[in-house]
Design a protein around this motif. Structure first.
Motif, short mmCIF file in Angstrom:
data_model
loop_
_atom_site.label_atom_id
_atom_site.label_comp_id
_atom_site.label_asym_id
_atom_site.label_seq_id
_atom_site.Cartn_x
_atom_site.Cartn_y
_atom_site.Cartn_z
N LEU A 62 0.83 -1.20 0.00
CA LEU A 62 0.00 0.00 0.00
C LEU A 62 0.87 1.25 0.00
CD1 LEU A 62 -2.53 -0.95 2.82
CD2 LEU A 62 -2.93 -1.12 0.35
N TYR A 63 0.31 2.33 -0.53
CA TYR A 63 0.96 3.62 -0.34
C TYR A 63 0.84 4.01 1.13
CZ TYR A 63 1.16 3.92 -5.38
OH TYR A 63 1.45 3.67 -6.70
N ASP A 64 1.66 4.97 1.56
CA ASP A 64 1.65 5.36 2.96
C ASP A 64 0.30 5.96 3.35
OD1 ASP A 64 4.20 4.45 3.49
OD2 ASP A 64 5.13 6.32 2.84
N ASP A 65 0.03 5.97 4.65
CA ASP A 65 -1.29 6.33 5.16
C ASP A 65 -1.79 7.68 4.64
OD1 ASP A 65 -1.29 4.00 6.57
OD2 ASP A 65 -0.94 4.91 8.53
N TYR A 66 -3.11 7.76 4.53
CA TYR A 66 -3.78 9.01 4.19
C TYR A 66 -4.75 9.34 5.32
CZ TYR A 66 -6.62 12.43 1.70
OH TYR A 66 -7.29 13.57 1.32
N GLN A 67 -4.57 10.50 5.93
CA GLN A 67 -5.35 10.92 7.10
C GLN A 67 -5.27 9.89 8.22
OE1 GLN A 67 -9.28 11.89 5.55
NE2 GLN A 67 -8.60 13.94 4.93
N ALA A 306 -9.69 13.38 -3.69
CA ALA A 306 -9.05 12.90 -2.46
C ALA A 306 -8.20 11.67 -2.74
CB ALA A 306 -10.11 12.59 -1.41
N THR A 307 -8.67 10.79 -3.63
CA THR A 307 -7.89 9.61 -3.97
C THR A 307 -6.66 10.00 -4.78
OG1 THR A 307 -9.94 8.32 -4.01
CG2 THR A 307 -8.01 7.29 -4.97
N ILE A 308 -6.80 11.02 -5.62
CA ILE A 308 -5.64 11.53 -6.36
C ILE A 308 -4.57 12.00 -5.38
CG2 ILE A 308 -4.83 13.36 -7.89
CD1 ILE A 308 -6.40 11.40 -9.48
N ILE A 309 -4.98 12.76 -4.34
CA ILE A 309 -4.02 13.24 -3.34
C ILE A 309 -3.41 12.07 -2.58
CG2 ILE A 309 -3.75 14.58 -1.22
CD1 ILE A 309 -5.94 16.43 -2.18
N ALA A 310 -4.25 11.10 -2.19
CA ALA A 310 -3.74 9.95 -1.44
C ALA A 310 -2.69 9.19 -2.25
CB ALA A 310 -4.89 9.03 -1.07
N HIS A 311 -2.94 9.04 -3.54
CA HIS A 311 -1.98 8.35 -4.41
C HIS A 311 -0.68 9.14 -4.51
CE1 HIS A 311 -1.23 6.38 -8.64
NE2 HIS A 311 -0.25 6.15 -7.78
N SER A 312 -0.80 10.44 -4.81
CA SER A 312 0.39 11.27 -4.94
C SER A 312 1.17 11.34 -3.63
CB SER A 312 0.00 12.67 -5.39
OG SER A 312 -0.65 12.63 -6.65
N ALA A 313 0.45 11.45 -2.52
CA ALA A 313 1.11 11.51 -1.22
C ALA A 313 1.85 10.22 -0.92
CB ALA A 313 0.08 11.79 -0.13
N GLY A 314 1.23 9.09 -1.32
CA GLY A 314 1.89 7.82 -1.10
C GLY A 314 3.21 7.72 -1.82
N GLY A 315 3.25 8.28 -3.04
CA GLY A 315 4.50 8.29 -3.78
C GLY A 315 5.56 9.13 -3.11
N LEU A 316 5.13 10.17 -2.38
CA LEU A 316 6.08 11.03 -1.69
C LEU A 316 6.57 10.43 -0.38
CD1 LEU A 316 4.35 14.50 -2.17
CD2 LEU A 316 6.50 13.76 -3.20
N LEU A 320 -0.16 13.40 3.27
CA LEU A 320 -0.60 14.76 2.96
C LEU A 320 -1.99 15.06 3.50
CD1 LEU A 320 0.65 15.43 -0.69
CD2 LEU A 320 1.69 16.10 1.48
N GLY A 321 -2.69 14.03 3.95
CA GLY A 321 -4.00 14.24 4.54
C GLY A 321 -3.95 15.08 5.80
N HIS A 322 -2.78 15.20 6.43
CA HIS A 322 -2.63 15.99 7.66
C HIS A 322 -2.17 17.41 7.39
CE1 HIS A 322 -3.53 12.62 10.17
NE2 HIS A 322 -2.42 11.94 9.88
N TYR A 323 -1.91 17.76 6.12
CA TYR A 323 -1.40 19.09 5.80
C TYR A 323 -2.50 19.99 5.26
CZ TYR A 323 3.44 17.51 6.31
OH TYR A 323 4.63 17.03 6.81
N ASP A 324 -2.40 21.26 5.59
CA ASP A 324 -3.28 22.25 4.98
C ASP A 324 -3.00 22.30 3.48
OD1 ASP A 324 -3.67 25.29 4.06
OD2 ASP A 324 -5.04 24.88 5.73
N LEU A 325 -4.05 22.57 2.69
CA LEU A 325 -3.88 22.56 1.24
C LEU A 325 -2.91 23.63 0.75
CD1 LEU A 325 -7.53 21.92 -0.02
CD2 LEU A 325 -5.62 20.32 0.02
N ASP A 326 -2.70 24.68 1.53
CA ASP A 326 -1.80 25.76 1.12
C ASP A 326 -0.37 25.57 1.62
OD1 ASP A 326 -3.72 27.24 -0.35
OD2 ASP A 326 -4.58 27.97 1.53
N THR A 327 -0.07 24.40 2.20
CA THR A 327 1.29 24.13 2.66
C THR A 327 2.24 24.02 1.47
OG1 THR A 327 0.44 22.85 4.54
CG2 THR A 327 2.75 22.51 3.93
N PRO A 328 3.34 24.79 1.46
CA PRO A 328 4.31 24.65 0.37
C PRO A 328 4.94 23.25 0.38
CG PRO A 328 4.66 26.69 1.59
CD PRO A 328 3.69 25.87 2.39
N ILE A 329 5.08 22.70 -0.80
CA ILE A 329 5.67 21.37 -0.92
C ILE A 329 7.09 21.34 -0.35
CG2 ILE A 329 6.52 19.70 -2.61
CD1 ILE A 329 3.57 19.43 -2.15
#
Length: 459
Positions: A62-67, A306-316, A320-329
């Motif tokens: 699995l990709y890493d946890d989301y939220q 949300a699934t798009i973010i979960a997938h991208s976050a898993g690759g990183l 990212l579910g714990h970050y504000d949307l305006d957090t700089p990468i």
């Protein structure tokens, strides 16, 4: 005159691969991924369309946890369930004659001795149509599934990959000499002992005595794909890959990446032309601009951000579910894949991109919307940037490929952007004009190497 583009169908033995949520479309059949007939039918569609490859992505965790947990992956089918593509490759080979079959396999998931044996067997069974996408696994869950405490650091994974490919190159290229398999019924000699060699590899991760248990297959070494866009990943590709899968946000960015990787390829002692770049793109095709725009809007309604973010976050490698949307990468530290960060900064070049940018851009990245003629115009721009192939991402299976084959490919062929028929021979032969790796490839140094060491030992 420029060469026609190559075409690969980017698929995965799962329901939700890239365009998450599109599986809910009434015509989508990717929910049939458990069916062997589903994949055989798709392979036939692709071969009829003169695609070069069916390219299977794969994961072993699995990709890493989301939220905070992994519920989102199961709820949305984000690459779970996910079946092993290697298991069905021989069935696809038995129902096709020309289509290349590219399999993703991580250095983590299989010992190189056993992997080399399976790939050689498949290359025999397919008469030389197997390719390997070399990956290092970017999820912590995958590493824990194979007994590790967590993911190995990015550069260390590539150092591990260097040894992994070294082992399989020794087995594929050096263990058996040409002509070793005799099968002489009159004399009773099946193979020439003097032409079959143990490799006696001893390294940091592996000890492999050999010999390879499979005689040389039509390609010996499968066609080699690689997808890393980080500096370390590109250096690895420059040394090893014959085809590199890229996801550049535009042709200009692709040109810069390609030129630099070709420079690295030359520095590695290889011909820069020995590396073909496959850009990942998806297509929304309409008979008019208005129809194409309507179909794109309908696709957007299905996409699950949300699934798009979960997938991208898993690759990183971060949640990212714990970050504000305006957090700089740039404020987020990761040991995961660096290619996502590079792609994001190329897509937002005038400022530091944020999590919100990642969510919005990923859902439409690489999407080309328009009439067949407009799509051909865009693909001409990608070819002019140095792209040699297109990895076609699907929204629905088989419709994404049927529409592309029926409506776009005829226009591309008329413009010299696509081939009308296959040439005979192996997949490498079709791609490069030769069945075996060139002498400049690092695997070639093992041809005859073990016979020489044996002679030295007995002298």
């Amino acid at each position: 005159m420029s060469e026609p583009l190559r075409f690969s169908a980017f698929v995965m033995n799962t329901t939700s691969h890239i365009l998450h949520g599109a599986w809910r479309a009434p015509e989508a059949r990717q929910t049939d991924f458990n069916s062997l007939e589903h994949w055989i039918e798709l392979a036939k569609v692709l071969e009829d369309a003169v695609f070069d490859f069916i390219f299977f992505a794969d994961v072993v965790g699995l990709y890493d946890d989301y939220q905070g947990d992994w519920k989102k992956f199961v709820d949305s089918g984000l690459q779970i369930p996910s079946n092993d593509p290697l298991v069905i490759a021989s069935a696809l080979a038995s129902h096709t004659e020309n289509l290349g079959i590219a399999i993703t396999s991580s250095i983590l998931q299989e010992h190189p001795f056993d992997f080399a044996r399976k790939i050689s067997t498949l290359d025999h069974a397919s008469r030389g149509r197997i390719a390997w996408n070399i990956v290092t696994s970017l999820s912590s869950n995958a590493w824990r599934n194979f007994g590790h405490d967590g993911i190995t650091r990015h550069d260390d994974r590539y150092a591990w990959a260097d040894e992994y490919v070294d082992v399989v190159y020794k087995l594929w290229e050096g263990s058996w000499e040409d002509g070793a398999l005799i099968q002489d019924k009159k004399s009773g000699i099946h193979a020439d002992f003097d032409k079959v060699h143990k490799i006696n590899h001893v390294g940091e991760h592996y000890r492999v005595e050999g010999p390879h248990l499979v005689s040389p297959s039509p390609q010996r070494t499968p066609v080699l794909f690689q997808a890393g866009s980080s500096p370390t990943g590109r250096r690895f590709a420059a040394r090893n890959a014959e085809a590199q899968f890229i996801v550049s946000p535009n042709p200009a960015a692709a040109r810069a990446l390609i030129d630099d990787t070709r420079r690295l390829t030359a520095e590695a002692g290889r011909d820069p032309r020995d590396l073909t770049f496959f850009q990942g793109l998806s297509f929304v095709v309409g008979s008019t601009e208005a129809e194409a725009a309507r179909k794109a809007a309908e696709l957007d309604e299905l996409i699950d951000p949300a699934t798009i973010i979960a997938h991208s976050a898993g690759g990183l490698g971060v949640d990212l579910g714990h970050y504000d949307l305006d957090t700089p990468i740039g404020d987020i530290e990761t040991q995961g894949t660096q290619s996502t960060l590079i792609w994001l900064r190329e897509s937002v070049p005038d400022r530091e991109p944020t999590v919100r940018d990642l969510a919005q851009l990923r859902s439409r990245s690489g999407r080309v919307v328009g009439t067949p003629e407009q799509i051909a115009d865009r693909l001409d721009e990608w070819r002019d940037a140095g792209v040699g192939g297109i990895n076609v991402i699907n929204a629905t299976i088989p419709n994404s490929y049927v529409e592309f084959a029926d409506h776009v490919l005829p226009v591309l062929r008329d413009r010299g952007l696509a081939r009308r028929e296959y040439v005979p021979g192996t997949t490498r032969g079709k791609l490069t004009g030769r069945d075996r790796l060139p002498d400049t490839h690092p695997a070639a140094r093992y041809r005859g190497a073990f016979a020489e060491s044996l002679e030295g030992a007995t002298a």
